[in-house]
Design a protein around this motif. Structure first.
Motif, PDB file in Angstrom:
ATOM      1  N   THR A 241       0.849  -1.184   0.000  1.00 13.23           N
ATOM      2  CA  THR A 241       0.000   0.000   0.000  1.00 13.23           C
ATOM      3  C   THR A 241       0.884   1.233   0.000  1.00 13.23           C
ATOM      4  O   THR A 241       1.683   1.435   0.917  1.00 13.23           O
ATOM      5  CB  THR A 241      -0.930   0.018   1.221  1.00 13.23           C
ATOM      6  N   VAL A 242       0.746   2.080  -1.015  1.00 11.94           N
ATOM      7  CA  VAL A 242       1.637   3.227  -1.180  1.00 11.94           C
ATOM      8  C   VAL A 242       1.133   4.437  -0.406  1.00 11.94           C
ATOM      9  O   VAL A 242       1.891   5.076   0.321  1.00 11.94           O
ATOM     10  CB  VAL A 242       1.798   3.571  -2.679  1.00 11.94           C
ATOM     11  N   SER A 243      -0.155   4.802  -0.562  1.00 16.01           N
ATOM     12  CA  SER A 243      -0.821   5.899   0.147  1.00 16.01           C
ATOM     13  C   SER A 243      -0.403   7.265  -0.399  1.00 16.01           C
ATOM     14  O   SER A 243       0.446   7.379  -1.291  1.00 16.01           O
ATOM     15  CB  SER A 243      -0.586   5.830   1.654  1.00 16.01           C
ATOM     16  N   GLN A 244      -0.989   8.327   0.163  1.00 14.88           N
ATOM     17  CA  GLN A 244      -0.772   9.688  -0.332  1.00 14.88           C
ATOM     18  C   GLN A 244       0.578  10.258   0.086  1.00 14.88           C
ATOM     19  O   GLN A 244       1.134  11.108  -0.608  1.00 14.88           O
ATOM     20  CB  GLN A 244      -1.891  10.608   0.150  1.00 14.88           C
ATOM     21  N   SER A 245       1.091   9.860   1.245  1.00 19.29           N
ATOM     22  CA  SER A 245       2.367  10.397   1.734  1.00 19.29           C
ATOM     23  C   SER A 245       3.317   9.241   2.021  1.00 19.29           C
ATOM     24  O   SER A 245       3.605   8.924   3.184  1.00 19.29           O
ATOM     25  CB  SER A 245       2.140  11.244   2.992  1.00 19.29           C
ATOM     26  N   PRO A 246       3.828   8.597   0.984  1.00 16.22           N
ATOM     27  CA  PRO A 246       4.630   7.388   1.198  1.00 16.22           C
ATOM     28  C   PRO A 246       6.089   7.710   1.511  1.00 16.22           C
ATOM     29  O   PRO A 246       6.611   8.773   1.162  1.00 16.22           O
ATOM     30  CB  PRO A 246       4.516   6.676  -0.149  1.00 16.22           C
TER      31      PRO A 246
END
Length: 828
Positions: A241-246
């Motif tokens: 899971t990369v997400s918005q602030s990786p």
């Protein structure tokens, strides 16, 4: 199941859509098309049952399905020819009509004959498979526990021979589509995605794309759990899971660790910089890396390892460009039947509506979700074990774009809001403006661009770039976008649509603070009059910059006295045959854009037009499906700042306006559009006095017979569109004076005899669109003088004459157009 079964169902579905279009467009083929619709509606469920039965057919039955598949394919091609056929080619339409009748008889014989003998057997297979699926449903929790125990969590373990997961998946997220029956809605997507990730070495990077809450992650996990996929990759699948602030470097280390552990049976802390052509890996076993919840192209590019044998599956709400993605699957929303199944499973623990429940009410609530899985699940959970009155209140709140309860707000709207929070401030404001338009209605692109340019101090090019960004992020959908973005293209016939949940989100985010303090004052649904919430606060001024009203018939006395000192955009939506402009327009001193759209089936009489005379800052005016009254000196004062007028589906008879000095009424008018104004027979000569005009569009006006003799007075005109005016026979003589004209569109002017010899004096002309002008067979010699001409769109019959001029006109490109004729503007 054979491949033919699948394609027969797909072709039947597409053919059904085309036949519905034919019943609206082609009068000769309408009876046969209507009969075919009835036949295919009987045939389609049977094909669907066979398609999902999973049972191999005998050779005899397969041969029969092959036969019907070929017939449907022939029908699909024939329907395409009917849709593309010009309505003026009577002989061709008669031939197509006879072929359609033969096809209808052929398919009817098949349905009423051999196919009936096999229906019971097919139903038996479906029942058998459904029973087996329910057996698997009973053991789903046990299998899920076994799978989680068998997964290697984090970075430990040995040998790289197991399925890697970066984090433990929550059970409620895994079971977005609980049960095999509910998963039928995603079987097609799963099958298409499997075709991308298995035995496709040419597709190194593939994607799953769709609106937030559409089940993208669920689909990705289902593909990763598929036995065929796991066997192909020998369980070497990494899900991140990369997400918005990786933490990009940490993610790169994990991917490299997984790759090196798998390929070299050991771990390396050094992440190499791969170059094209590097091929030192052992490619015996392929590897799948799944990147979920990716929000940035720059981040994605750093997480893709271009090594042999490694495939990357990207899950995102954003449409990444083809330069990065080799293939992308667009997640489709659930059809009505699957949506009801998922909703009922969430609310009642079963996949159908209980007999003691209000079926209409349930379907109304489901319809508000528009096939979005997350909305169905969250709203269903909010209504579980609630009494019927609570359901009625919930339906009304959904109609007003209000959350049902705290869980609906937090679980649905706030999760959908992630996409909005990631936007820049200006793009976010443009998205919130979309909530000002009615639900389930297409938004004219021209209107949207006008609103954005006036509200946010941007030009048309930047507004279009913002629209493309929202489209890339699946926050809007462009309709009829094939010509969108052309330098000389018209936005008039292009529209924008938006999912209702996203519209509700825009309204929810805008409805912050008291009603008088909001930047956007919006009626979320149609009401009989002004909302009571507004009525309570009329003593104070409303500070909204954009005001949107949606009512039925309104008389002058029905409006409230309201003050809008900061309003710059007013959108009036209504459905009636009689409508009075609100008197409070006079209390909008900063108003720049006025949009008036009638959604009734008949044209509306417009009253109180004189109130427009107070709008000294008005810059754009959009009237749709209204009767425009004669403009007298007493009716309206000069609108000194008005730049743009758009009249669509309006009744206009300006024969008595020839003596009216329109240049005095609109001294700065630069753009005039008249589209589908079917009763306008003559363009008034007074328009030629408006010398400030730079763009004039008179399109789809079937009664227009001629243009004014003094048309050449429009010396600053740059764009002239006259397409689809079938009674227009000649261009005006004065066209030779249009020395600044760059683009002329006379397409589908089927009775236009010729291009005037004087057109050669239009030395700035860069583009001519003259496709479907059957009467024009010869070009005037003067066209050799069009040294600025760069593009011509024409029919094949006249294309050779233009191509002969390519040596005389360097840079000229001749495009042969396919015939097209549609009435998509009538779909609403």
């Amino acid at each position: 199941m054979a491949v033919t079964d699948f394609f027969a169902g797909e072709i039947a579905t597409e053919l059904l859509k085309m036949l519905l279009s034919i019943t609206r467009k082609a009068c000769f083929c309408k009876p046969s098309a209507e009969q075919l619709i009835l036949t295919i509606n009987e045939l389609l469920p049977i094909i669907t049952e066979i398609k999902y039965s999973g049972v191999e057919l005998t050779a005899v039955r397969q041969h029969q399905l092959d036969s019907i598949s070929r017939a449907l394919n022939e029908g699909h091609e024939l329907a395409g020819k009917v849709l593309n056929s010009s309505r003026w080619n009577v002989y061709k339409n008669l031939q197509l009509s006879r072929k359609m009748e033969k096809l209808e008889k052929k398919i009817s014989r098949f349905v009423q004959g051999p196919l009936q003998a096999h229906v019971l057997a097919d139903v038996h297979h479906v029942r058998f498979e459904t029973s087996e699926r329910f057996d698997r449903l009973d053991g789903s929790n046990r299998r899920l526990e076994q799978r989680l125990e068998s997964m290697l969590i984090g970075g430990g373990g040995g040998g790289g021979g197991e399925w890697w997961l970066e984090e433990v998946v929550k059970v409620d997220e895994v079971e977005m589509f609980e049960g095999e029956l509910v998963k039928v809605g995603m079987e097609l997507g799963k099958r298409k995605l499997k075709d991308m990730v298995v035995d496709r070495d040419d597709l190194a990077v593939v994607g799953i794309n769709g609106i937030g809450g559409s089940g993208k992650t669920t689909l990705a996990r289902e593909v990763c759990r598929d036995d065929d996929v796991r066997s192909y990759y020998n369980h070497r699948i990494l899900f991140l899971t990369v997400s918005q602030s990786p933490n990009v470097e940490q993610l790169r280390q994990k991917i490299w660790g997984f790759l090196s552990e798998t390929k070299f049976n050991g771990f390396s802390d050094i992440v190499p910089q791969w170059t094209p052509g590097y091929n030192s890996w052992n490619t015996a076993t392929p590897i799948l890396v799944v990147l979920d919840d990716v929000w940035s192209l720059s981040v994605l590019e750093r997480l893709i390892f271009k090594v042999p044998g490694c495939k990357t599956l990207v899950v995102s709400r954003i449409k990444f460009p083809p330069s990065v993605m080799n293939a992308t699957y667009e997640v489709e929303l659930l059809m009505a039947e699957d949506a009801v199944s998922l909703f009922c499973h969430t609310v009642f623990g079963r996949t159908s509506i209980p007999p003691d429940k209000d079926e209409d009410l349930i379907k109304q609530v489901v319809e508000k979700c528009k096939g979005l899985p997350l909305a169905l699940k969250v709203i269903g959970a909010s209504l579980r074990d609630r009494p019927e009155k609570y359901w009625l209140g919930a339906k009304n709140r959904l109609s007003r774009a209000q959350p049902i309860d705290d869980s609906h707000e937090s679980e649905l709207l706030n999760r959908m809001r992630l996409s909005i929070d990631y936007l820049s401030e200006k793009v976010r404001d443009c998205f919130l403006d979309l909530g000002s338009f009615p639900e389930d209605k297409k938004i004219p692109l021209d209107v949207l661009v006008n609103v954005w340019t006036e509200l946010h101090d941007i030009d048309e090019e930047e507004a279009f770039a913002i629209l493309l960004e929202l489209s890339t992020k699946n926050l809007v959908t462009l309709v009829n976008d094939s010509r969108a973005g052309d330098k000389y293209g018209s936005y008039c016939d292009i529209s924008v649509s938006q999912h209702d949940v996203l519209r509700d989100l825009a309204i929810h985010m805008s409805n912050v603070g008291s009603v008088n303090q909001r930047k956007r004052l919006v009626m979320a649904r149609r009401e009989n009059g002004v909302p009571k919430e507004w009525e309570r606060d009329t003593e104070k001024p409303f500070l909204a910059r954009i005001v949107s009203v949606h009512t039925g018939e309104m008389r002058e006395m029905d409006w409230l006295q309201m003050e809008f000192p900061k309003a710059e955009v007013l959108i009036l939506n209504f459905d009636s045959t009689d409508y009075s402009l609100p008197p409070f327009i006079a209390n909008m001193p900063k108003l720049k854009a006025l949009v008036l759209i009638n959604y009734s089936t008949k044209t509306a009489e417009l009253h109180n037009l004189s109130v427009l005379g107070t709008l000294t800052n008005l810059r754009s005016l959009w009237f749709e499906k209204v009767t425009v009254p004669q403009l007298s000196k007493k009716t309206i004062l000069p609108l000194e700042n008005l730049r743009k007028i758009s009249l669509l589906l309006c009744k206009i008879n300006l024969q008595d306006e020839s003596e009216r000095d329109l240049s005095r009424l609109f001294p700065r008018l630069t753009e005039l559009t008249m589209d589908h104004c079917i009763e306008m027979t003559i363009l008034p000569s007074s328009i030629c006095q408006v010398k400030t005009l730079k763009s004039l569009s008179i399109t789809n006006c079937e009664s227009l017979e001629e243009l004014p003799f003094d048309f050449g007075k429009l010396i600053f005109l740059q764009i002239l569109r006259l397409n689809a005016c079938p009674k227009l026979k000649t261009l005006p003589v004065g066209i030779k004076n249009l020395v600044w004209l760059e683009h002329i569109d006379i397409s589908q002017c089927v009775n236009l005899h010729c291009l005037n010899e004087e057109i050669g004096d239009c030395l700035s002309l860069k583009e001519i669109d003259m496709h479907e002008c059957q009467q024009i067979r010869r070009l005037p010699k003067s066209v050799m003088g069009l040294r600025s001409l760069r593009r011509v769109v024409c029919d094949e019959e006249v294309s050779w004459q233009w191509k002969e001029l390519e040596s005389e006109l360097p840079g000229l490109f001749v495009q042969v157009a396919e015939q097209r004729f549609d009435l998509d503007w009538l779909t609403e």
